[in-house]
Design an enzyme around this catalytic site. Sequence first.
Site, PDB file in Angstrom:
ATOM      1  N   CYS A  88       0.522  -1.652   0.227  1.00 39.60           N
ATOM      2  CA  CYS A  88      -0.183   0.007   0.379  1.00 39.60           C
ATOM      3  C   CYS A  88       0.755   0.891  -0.641  1.00 39.60           C
ATOM      4  CB  CYS A  88      -0.912   0.184   0.907  1.00 39.60           C
ATOM      5  SG  CYS A  88      -2.128  -0.813   1.039  1.00 39.60           S
ATOM      6  N   HIS A 335      -9.272   2.900  -2.346  1.00 40.20           N
ATOM      7  CA  HIS A 335      -8.086   2.534  -2.074  1.00 40.20           C
ATOM      8  C   HIS A 335      -7.224   2.309  -3.383  1.00 40.20           C
ATOM      9  CE1 HIS A 335      -3.920   1.625  -0.309  1.00 40.20           C
ATOM     10  NE2 HIS A 335      -4.128   0.525   0.592  1.00 40.20           N
ATOM     11  N   CYS A 365       0.228   2.335   5.978  1.00 36.74           N
ATOM     12  CA  CYS A 365       0.638   1.055   6.563  1.00 36.74           C
ATOM     13  C   CYS A 365       1.195   0.167   5.424  1.00 36.74           C
ATOM     14  CB  CYS A 365      -0.946   0.421   7.481  1.00 36.74           C
ATOM     15  SG  CYS A 365      -1.836   0.155   6.706  1.00 36.74           S
TER      16      CYS A 365
END
Length: 378
Positions: A88, A335, A365
């Site tokens: 991510c 996302h 994260c």
Amino acid sequence: MKPVIVDAARTSFGKRDGWISGLHAAELLGLAQQGVLDRLDLDPALVEQAVGGCVTPIGEQFGNITRTAWMHAGLPSHTGASTIDAQCSTALQSVLLVAGQIALGTLDVGLACGVELMSRVPLTAKVGTGAGTPRPASWSVDTPDQYTAADRIARHRGFTREDLDHFGLRSQQRARAAWDNGWFDRQIIPVPIPGDELGTAVTQDQGLRETSMDALARLRPTIDGGLHTAGTSSQVSDGASAAVLMTEGKARDLGVRPRARLLAQCVIGGDTEFMLDGPVAAARILFDRTGMTVADVDLFEVNEAFAAVPMSFAQVHKIDPDVLNVGGGAIALGHPAGATGIRLLATAIDELERRDKQVAMIAICASAATTCMILERM
């Protein structure tokens, strides 16, 4: 050499099988690459290297998608191109890699970017006939799936299902207010809708939705007995982003106004029990390294992979909710994993300028590659 960020932008984020899912990943990333250069009226020939991110580089995202997109957009072939996967934090890591090369004197001008069309290439293990599995049969490390990890964080910090739902509602409300007030307008690169004969372009995120505490309470947990739901988890999305970095001297020579500079950054591995709670430790590292405190930071952007992640960050570091994810986050905006890092960067810079503030912290994260950055508006 001191690297500066001269611009950061992104496409609108489409929801799963939504407005922009008909585009090929190379087309979407090329729009972001070309778009950020056009905003600066910058000659593409000046870009010496493009570093891009993609979390699932298989299928149409395989084969150095950064280069494929660059060439498909008609940009100069002499520009070097690399594609990374840092989960991510991929796009934000791309920024750090470009900044590092500028600081070493390897580059004067570089472009960082990222893309993910999760509608077309879902996040999945990269396996196939005869290709084996990502981990050996002897693997024994306890690494939970992300849903289990998020719920572990929530229980560890004492968050209830209602607490998480409140945060999910807040994300949607803040994102709606940000869009209604035009706070995101500057960072958006329009995306033509595939097959639309009228030439309609997507200029707003598609994940926004009307909701309420009652509606959120009716959602089923993502795992049996869990605390998070679809209303408190980041959305499956399509999108791309890009940022241009230069040396201060090059920006001055070109007459380009730098928007921000990096003050500190780090990349750490996540705890194997909680996995997604790395932003807490990463921020502590940067505070210790710089001598700064929470009081020195005007804004915080912490990726909303799940509600418990920014909530944990805020609880431990005692962050005022009024300066955390002020325009909502991935729960509402989406996302696309390979692109989100630069979305956070663009939002932080835009919001510092809008509020006439100076310093922001960004944390995302990513288990083994959790990334944290402190930047200063110029």
